[in-house]
Design a protein around this motif. Structure first.
Motif, PDB file in Angstrom:
ATOM      1  N   HIS A  67      49.606  44.850  41.737  1.00 42.15           N
ATOM      2  CA  HIS A  67      49.188  43.238  40.881  1.00 42.15           C
ATOM      3  C   HIS A  67      50.357  44.270  39.190  1.00 42.15           C
ATOM      4  N   ASN A  68      51.589  43.611  38.751  1.00 41.05           N
ATOM      5  CA  ASN A  68      52.011  43.531  37.953  1.00 41.05           C
ATOM      6  C   ASN A  68      51.709  44.548  36.640  1.00 41.05           C
ATOM      7  N   SER A  96      51.944  48.397  33.765  1.00 41.97           N
ATOM      8  CA  SER A  96      52.077  48.528  32.210  1.00 41.97           C
ATOM      9  C   SER A  96      50.810  49.224  31.524  1.00 41.97           C
ATOM     10  N   VAL A 113      47.472  43.226  26.826  1.00 39.39           N
ATOM     11  CA  VAL A 113      48.101  43.468  26.769  1.00 39.39           C
ATOM     12  C   VAL A 113      48.352  41.817  27.158  1.00 39.39           C
ATOM     13  N   ALA A 119      53.383  38.536  35.618  1.00 40.52           N
ATOM     14  CA  ALA A 119      54.673  39.580  36.360  1.00 40.52           C
ATOM     15  C   ALA A 119      56.782  39.344  36.629  1.00 40.52           C
ATOM     16  N   ASP A 137      52.954  29.200  28.984  1.00 40.20           N
ATOM     17  CA  ASP A 137      51.113  29.914  27.629  1.00 40.20           C
ATOM     18  C   ASP A 137      51.630  28.967  26.212  1.00 40.20           C
ATOM     19  N   LYS A 162      50.623  25.195  31.662  1.00 39.92           N
ATOM     20  CA  LYS A 162      51.113  24.863  33.487  1.00 39.92           C
ATOM     21  C   LYS A 162      49.780  24.718  34.247  1.00 39.92           C
ATOM     22  N   LYS A 222      45.723  34.316  38.763  1.00 37.53           N
ATOM     23  CA  LYS A 222      46.015  32.976  38.842  1.00 37.53           C
ATOM     24  C   LYS A 222      45.500  32.391  40.624  1.00 37.53           C
TER      25      LYS A 222
HETATM   26  C1  J2J Z   1      45.751  35.301  27.588  1.00 38.54           C
HETATM   27  N1  J2J Z   1      46.711  34.848  28.783  1.00 38.54           N
HETATM   28  C2  J2J Z   1      46.742  36.215  29.642  1.00 38.54           C
HETATM   29  C3  J2J Z   1      46.123  37.972  27.528  1.00 38.54           C
HETATM   30  C4  J2J Z   1      48.372  37.763  30.706  1.00 38.54           C
HETATM   31  C5  J2J Z   1      50.303  42.853  31.801  1.00 38.54           C
HETATM   32  C6  J2J Z   1      49.098  42.106  31.901  1.00 38.54           C
HETATM   33  C7  J2J Z   1      48.556  40.498  32.267  1.00 38.54           C
HETATM   34  C8  J2J Z   1      50.055  40.588  33.315  1.00 38.54           C
HETATM   35  C9  J2J Z   1      49.054  39.756  34.516  1.00 38.54           C
HETATM   36  C10 J2J Z   1      50.906  41.564  33.736  1.00 38.54           C
HETATM   37  C11 J2J Z   1      46.636  37.535  29.060  1.00 38.54           C
HETATM   38  N2  J2J Z   1      45.343  36.712  27.654  1.00 38.54           N
HETATM   39  N3  J2J Z   1      46.050  38.949  27.284  1.00 38.54           N
HETATM   40  O1  J2J Z   1      51.276  41.562  34.893  1.00 38.54           O
HETATM   41  O2  J2J Z   1      52.245  43.376  33.678  1.00 38.54           O
HETATM   42  C12 J2J Z   1      48.142  34.904  31.438  1.00 38.54           C
HETATM   43  C13 J2J Z   1      49.005  34.163  30.723  1.00 38.54           C
HETATM   44  C14 J2J Z   1      50.805  34.317  30.999  1.00 38.54           C
HETATM   45  C15 J2J Z   1      49.649  34.995  32.860  1.00 38.54           C
HETATM   46  C16 J2J Z   1      50.489  36.052  33.571  1.00 38.54           C
HETATM   47  C17 J2J Z   1      51.106  42.408  33.136  1.00 38.54           C
HETATM   48  N4  J2J Z   1      47.726  38.373  30.112  1.00 38.54           N
HETATM   49  N5  J2J Z   1      47.470  36.180  30.370  1.00 38.54           N
HETATM   50  O3  J2J Z   1      48.169  38.979  33.962  1.00 38.54           O
HETATM   51  O4  J2J Z   1      51.797  37.325  36.363  1.00 38.54           O
HETATM   52  O5  J2J Z   1      49.154  32.765  31.286  1.00 38.54           O
HETATM   53  O6  J2J Z   1      50.193  38.789  34.702  1.00 38.54           O
HETATM   54  O7  J2J Z   1      51.508  34.055  31.571  1.00 38.54           O
HETATM   55  O8  J2J Z   1      49.425  37.536  37.048  1.00 38.54           O
HETATM   56  O9  J2J Z   1      48.400  35.230  32.755  1.00 38.54           O
HETATM   57  O10 J2J Z   1      50.059  36.594  34.780  1.00 38.54           O
HETATM   58  P1  J2J Z   1      50.022  37.191  35.875  1.00 38.54           P
END
Ligand code: J2J
Length: 539
Positions: free
Chosen positions: A241-242, A247, A336, A340, A420, A437, A446
């Motif tokens: 996971h990213n 991060s 955070v 990704a 978002d 979305k 997701k």
């Molecule tokens: C609310 N929604 C959030 C948060 C992600 C670091 C941390 C997380 C991801 C990740 C990542 C949220 N509060 N704190 O890649 O580097 C939701 C949003 C966002 C989507 C992205 C990283 N943190 N989200 O969760 O690609 O909707 O990355 O656009 O899996 O998670 O999801 P993802």
């Protein structure tokens, strides 16, 4: 790199990111070589298989890289890398980068349908997979994927390859140890790896990341998260996971000279034991895990005093749980909000506690551009909700081989539409208030609603289907399928069985199934998910 596969940053932006010092002239693999040269015997990686110094890690990477090149795996070829949190993941990742191959970071939890779709999209030539994940034997799924995808030439198995056609990763490493020879020149601006997008469509999307952009993401994150040579990072969430990658994750920690500890399972008992024994200073969790950590810590018996920072992200952390972290775990909280696709937002370690507990932070880089806009694309004032758009030095300009999708996902100026809904405070901190979305965020994982709906519609007798996320005290959101069924109404167990048979990943299978006579529609005739969510949430 094939220019047609994805949209790169325009030249003037690329030059500006280089001038600002964000993009540098080293590949991810060279960064590991640099560390091995400078740090040698310092411990880079700890896992149930043992401890590896930077020098040892680098040597094992070189051996496996030679073994892979000998297969052959060629520069530019895509490789499905599907390994859980074990040392082979780190070794294989860097080995692929060293030979210029392009790993696709795929979590072990993916189902056959996902793997087939990803392989077809990328024309991946090799599948690197673990023999098992938890109690799940991954061999049979890998064999089915290989049968369905002619592009896949080789299967490489971490662990026991059994009686199938797989080659043991260990055997490749051993073979590579006896080989010599150099590695291809790889440009820092080349495609380094492909990440899975959370997705909103029926088929998966892949995110292209270059060496320079990903290295910057990791390095800048390490700085904002206070990570340095004395840091010990515990990887609890899946390493592919990213969040766990950059991060600052394992790349941010390795390029700072710290130590990465791989947590073999996500249970708080295992994780908190490792915090104590390894002196973990920082880790990252999704909100759904936080209450379990607080409960486990309250049981006592573990010395958690080394822990300085608990990062929480992936979905919205509620303010009440956020306020419990410091008093109950004795460490700082960092929210955070990342993706990704790129943009990472962090609350800063010296932010007032109130900001840390009630916002999802602000962008990592001074070069991150963010806009909060209304439905017509006009910027909204601070405090008003709007969709977050962004572009910057580590945010993609287009998905991999998805020109059609790109037209919907990016503005003409190259801003990525995150989907978002956020508000921005006067100070510039972002608060995530919703989503435009069509996605379910189940404990940080997701699920593209459309993808699951397509499978639901294939169930005999199902005339219409909608998947929605409904608030849940444990998962944040649980996935509820609303079906319009002709005669027989399938039970949750039946739906589950049918979807799993179709190769849908277990985490994407609906938690609950409801029935309706019709699905509510919006004015323009689309399923009114907002209304469905409200109705389901209140029933
Ligand atoms: C609310 N929604 C959030 C948060 C992600 C670091 C941390 C997380 C991801 C990740 C990542 C949220 N509060 N704190 O890649 O580097 C939701 C949003 C966002 C989507 C992205 C990283 N943190 N989200 O969760 O690609 O909707 O990355 O656009 O899996 O998670 O999801 P993802």
């Amino acid at each position: 790199m094939d220019e047609k596969d994805w949209t790169d940053w325009p030249e003037e932006f690329a030059n500006a990111y280089r001038r600002a010092g964000h993009w540098r002239d080293r590949t991810l693999s060279e960064l590991l070589c640099d560390q091995a040269r400078d740090l040698g015997e310092r411990i880079a990686l700890v896992s149930p298989s043992g401890r590896l110094s930077y020098a040892e890690l680098d040597t094992r990477v070189t051996h496996l890289a030679r073994g892979l090149a000998d297969l052959p795996v060629r520069p530019g070829e895509r490789v499905l890398l599907q390994l859980p949190n074990r040392e082979e993941y780190v070794i294989a990742l860097f080995a692929l980068l060293r030979i210029g191959a392009v790993p696709i970071l795929a979590p072990p939890s993916l189902g056959r349908a996902d793997l087939v779709a990803l392989t077809r999209l990328s024309a991946a030539a090799v599948h690197v997979v673990a023999d098992r994940h938890g109690r799940r034997d991954l061999g049979p799924v890998a064999a089915e994927v290989a049968r369905a995808c002619p592009s896949l030439r080789r299967l490489v198995v971490a662990g026991d390859p059994g009686t199938g056609n797989g080659i043991a990763l260990g055997a490749l490493e051993e073979k590579g140890a006896a080989l010599t020879g150099g590695f291809p020149d790889v440009s820092p601006n080349a495609l380094a790896l492909l990440l899975l997008s959370g997705g909103t469509t029926g088929t998966p999307k892949l995110i292209p990341r270059t060496h320079a952009d990903y290295a910057y993401n990791a390095r800048a994150s390490a700085e904002v998260c206070g990570v340095g040579a004395d840091s010990v990072y515990l990887a609890v969430l899946p390493v592919s996971h990213n969040f766990t990658m950059v991060s600052p994750g394992l790349l941010g920690v390795l390029c700072s000279g710290g130590t990465v500890v791989l947590c073999p399972d996500p249970s708080p008992t295992t994780a908190l034991a490792l915090v104590e024994t390894e002196g973990v200073t920082i880790t990252s969790l999704v909100p759904a895990l936080v209450p379990h950590w607080l409960d486990e810590a309250a049981r006592g018996g573990r010395n958690l005093s080394s822990l300085e920072v608990l990062q929480v992200g992936g979905s919205r952390l509620d303010d009440t749980t956020a306020r419990r972290v410091r008093p109950e775990l004795g460490c700082g909280l960092q929210q955070v909000f990342g993706m990704a696709e790129g943009l990472n937002n962090y609350t800063r370690l010296d932010d007032p506690e109130d900001i840390v507990c009630t916002t999802q932070g602000r962008p990592l880089s001074p070069s991150d551009e963010v806009l909060v806009v209304d439905e017509e694309g006009r910027p909204v004032p601070p405090g008003q909700p709007g969709e977050l758009l962004t572009r910057g030095p580590y945010t993609l300009r287009g998905y991999y081989r998805a020109r059609e999708q790109d037209r919907l996902c990016f503005t003409a100026e190259g801003f990525y539409r995150t989907g978002d809904l956020v508000t921005r405070t006067e100070r510039g901190d972002l608060v995530v208030v919703g989503r435009v979305k069509d996605q379910v965020n189940r404990a940080g994982e997701k699920i593209a609603a459309v993808e699951v709906e397509e499978h639901l519609l294939a169930i005999p007798g199902v005339r219409a289907a909608a998947l929605v996320g409904v608030p849940d005290p444990f998962l944040g959101e649980r996935a509820v399928a609303v079906l319009v069924a002709g005669g027989h109404r399938p039970s949750v167990a039946e739906v589950r069985g049918l979807l799993l048979e179709r190769g849908v990943a277990a985490f994407k299978v609906p938690d609950e199934v409801r029935f309706a006579a019709v699905l509510p529609l919006t004015g323009i005739g689309k399923v009114d998910k907002r209304r469905l969510r409200t109705e389901l949430g209140s029933s």
